[in-house]
Design an enzyme around this catalytic site. Structure first.
Site, PDB file in Angstrom:
ATOM      1  N   CYS A  81       0.855  -1.193   0.000  1.00  0.00           N
ATOM      2  CA  CYS A  81       0.000   0.000   0.000  1.00  0.00           C
ATOM      3  C   CYS A  81       0.886   1.237   0.000  1.00  0.00           C
ATOM      4  CB  CYS A  81      -0.861  -0.028   1.266  1.00  0.00           C
ATOM      5  SG  CYS A  81      -1.837   1.465   1.544  1.00  0.00           S
ATOM      6  N   THR A 139       0.742   3.477   2.058  1.00  0.00           N
ATOM      7  CA  THR A 139       1.131   3.672   3.453  1.00  0.00           C
ATOM      8  C   THR A 139       2.386   2.870   3.779  1.00  0.00           C
ATOM      9  OG1 THR A 139      -1.178   4.008   4.028  1.00  0.00           O
ATOM     10  CG2 THR A 139       0.309   3.494   5.843  1.00  0.00           C
ATOM     11  N   HIS A 156       5.195   4.817   2.590  1.00  0.00           N
ATOM     12  CA  HIS A 156       5.486   5.910   3.534  1.00  0.00           C
ATOM     13  C   HIS A 156       6.301   5.394   4.716  1.00  0.00           C
ATOM     14  CE1 HIS A 156       3.319   9.276   1.897  1.00  0.00           C
ATOM     15  NE2 HIS A 156       2.211   8.585   1.791  1.00  0.00           N
ATOM     16  N   HIS A 190      -0.713  -4.934   5.156  1.00  0.00           N
ATOM     17  CA  HIS A 190      -2.083  -5.099   5.679  1.00  0.00           C
ATOM     18  C   HIS A 190      -3.100  -5.457   4.598  1.00  0.00           C
ATOM     19  CE1 HIS A 190      -1.606  -0.798   4.599  1.00  0.00           C
ATOM     20  NE2 HIS A 190      -2.801  -0.987   4.065  1.00  0.00           N
ATOM     21  N   GLU A 191      -2.625  -5.833   3.401  1.00  0.00           N
ATOM     22  CA  GLU A 191      -3.564  -6.175   2.313  1.00  0.00           C
ATOM     23  C   GLU A 191      -3.399  -7.657   1.992  1.00  0.00           C
ATOM     24  OE1 GLU A 191      -2.758  -3.655  -1.043  1.00  0.00           O
ATOM     25  OE2 GLU A 191      -3.181  -1.813   0.045  1.00  0.00           O
ATOM     26  N   CYS A 224     -12.819   4.319  15.484  1.00  0.00           N
ATOM     27  CA  CYS A 224     -12.841   4.640  16.917  1.00  0.00           C
ATOM     28  C   CYS A 224     -11.519   5.302  17.316  1.00  0.00           C
ATOM     29  CB  CYS A 224     -13.129   3.389  17.745  1.00  0.00           C
ATOM     30  SG  CYS A 224     -11.877   2.099  17.686  1.00  0.00           S
TER      31      CYS A 224
END
Lengths: 343, 343
Positions: free
Chosen positions: A41, A43, A46, A64-65, A107
């Site tokens: 990603c 991110t 980054h 995370h994918e 959240c």
């Protein structure tokens, strides 16, 4: 479920190492996943560039994918069994409180798995059971690894309340912009993708998305022309460019909507007069809710989107450093996957 | 319906004259109104200051917050008769086209009566019949002259979809901010008004609105304190201040909304990161729709709002120049009315 496995670690300063480590055991409520593919990603790039070093506990496995196969389950996990093909929704909302009012996915104490805790660039991965969704029957796990970015796009289109026949402009033709364009088109919108990069423009046109370079085409005029003079119904701002933020209100019809998908780390100028004059609406959208994952998986199962074309490159886990370096050298590609298991 | 009457004229350069002129005759679809009271709006003050000279055809009668009595009707007008007490919704949408998609109140060629065509600061006034609403039975025409700004507030609160029990912050305690606070409170919201001017703070408290000075009170903390840690549900930005635009996103809960009521002539910085992070929504709101007028008139008829207290001063038409000069000398007052008829 014992033995060793390979895992990659971001060590800071653009260093990604691959090491042998003990294969972990799932605890209560946890699942051990044999990761099949895990996408890179923006991110992750980054993080690799050091831009999030204050948030990432180095050395850390990121990513995370992911798609994968359940290898084992911890105590109390009854809904999954070894062999299940799954994708991971990498949000850990166990810190949620009443003040979050049920908005679990954003959240205040949300942990993003793969940033705030270990991620998927490893052979086997421990994840909370509640993060899993069943991969569509018969879908290969390579394509299934696109579930996470596709769910982002589903969330954005749902938050924008896109309806049949609307004129939608997607500003920015990176992987998320391209997926937003696909999902908006699948929702019945007439889509114009705005992008300056020639290879991305060509990619979009190749997969059936109308794409224009706003430096060459008068985009506000094009929007009016395609809408009987009204302007676009909705804009997805995915570019993160200041000029796009300032100019996006020019594109819209009265009561048009903007979904802000890009992350603007600093305040940016908007034309609030246009919001007033045309009664525009701006909607912030972040990550996804379980329903967005379900929609993404349904779209995958229906095989109506050209998702396979989104996969630009696949590297084995051992060559993850090379994969990141290649993205730096040529950032025009769409999605690079890391193949984490040998399956 | 003949004879002469007095009318005021904005002549540029802060000059307002009052002259005798022929009393006009209503044409087809028009109504001749004997104006009772017409309020001075912030926009009228801008015009007086010369800020809108490119839009106003001088010399011109301005004013758009009027109550009055029907004095005569033109051909084809059957829904009104002499003696009817009315208020004017000063929007002329006769230039509306299909491209406006039914959003008459903000159509591209909207004419604002009293800015783009002659207004209410005169004894008798010709208006299109479709601009009239019946004044509530028994309500004095002085209070009825507040229908226009009250309808603005009703529109803002409706666009913000305020519901019972929500925590609403109104930034800016001028006449519109004060009315927004009243209407939001009537809709069941718990309202905090944010204002720096001590006399306006005192005014708000006097009419039962909780009011704080954000330079003295930590407003984000107060919002969290009053919401179990969540933050405010909705912010109405009525101040037009850059600092308010930048800071307003600090006040809100996850999925909080902002209604932009103030007019920002120039682009202004917003914290788009907050929109993303908390999935906030920003809603532009302009003028009003017929339903907002009906709601304003119902609220007036119910006599639940302290509207009479909003009237700071009343000047006869002959002294209109003095009224504007007094507003310049002391801009802290709420609403100044011009009494246009002798009734």
């Amino acid at each position: 479920m014992d033995g060793t496995m390979k895992a990659s670690y971001y060590e800071g300063n653009r260093v990604l190492s691959v090491k042998e480590t003990a294969r972990p055991e799932p605890g209560p409520g946890e699942v051990l996943l044999d990761v099949a593919y895990c996408g890179i990603c923006g991110t992750d790039v980054h993080i690799y560039h050091g831009a999030m070093d204050q948030r990432v506990a180095m050395p850390q496995t990121i990513g995370h994918e992911a798609s994968g196969v359940v290898a084992g389950v911890g105590p109390g996990v009854t809904e999954w069994k070894a062999g299940d093909k799954v994708v991971v929704r990498p949000l850990d909302n166990r810190g949620e409180t009443a003040a979050d009012r049920g908005h679990s996915h954003v959240c205040a104490k949300l942990k993003f798995i793969g940033i705030d805790s270990p991620g998927g660039f490893q052979e086997s991965w421990i994840v909370p059971a509640f993060t899993l969704h069943k991969a569509p029957e018969g879908l290969d796990l390579k394509t299934a690894a696109l579930a996470e970015p596709l769910a982002v796009a589903c969330h954005d289109v749902r938050m924008g309340e896109v309806t049949e026949g609307e004129l939608a402009v997607v500003i920015g033709g990176g992987p998320i912009g391209m997926l937003v364009a696909m999902v908006a088109q699948a929702a019945g919108a007439r889509v114009i993708l705005s992008e300056v990069n020639p290879s991305r423009l060509a990619f979009a046109r190749d997969i059936g998305i109308e794409a224009v370079n706003p430096l060459e085409t008068d985009l506000p005029a094009l929007c009016r022309e395609k809408s009987g003079g009204s302007g676009a119904d909705i804009v997805f701002e995915v570019s993160g460019a200041k000029a796009a933020a300032l100019g996006m209100t020019d594109l819209l019809a009265i009561r048009g909507r903007i979904v802000v998908v890009a992350i603007y780390p600093k305040p940016v100028e908007l034309n609030l007069f246009h919001f007033f004059w045309k009664e525009l609406k701006l909607i912030g959208a972040r990550v996804y809710e379980p329903a967005d994952y379900e929609q993404a998986l349904e779209l995958m199962a229906a095989r109506i989107l050209p998702l396979e074309k989104m996969i630009s490159a696949v590297y084995p886990l051992e060559r993850i450093a090379e994969a990141f370096a290649a993205l730096d050298a040529n950032p025009e590609g769409m999605k690079t996957l890391i193949q984490c298991g040998g399956k």
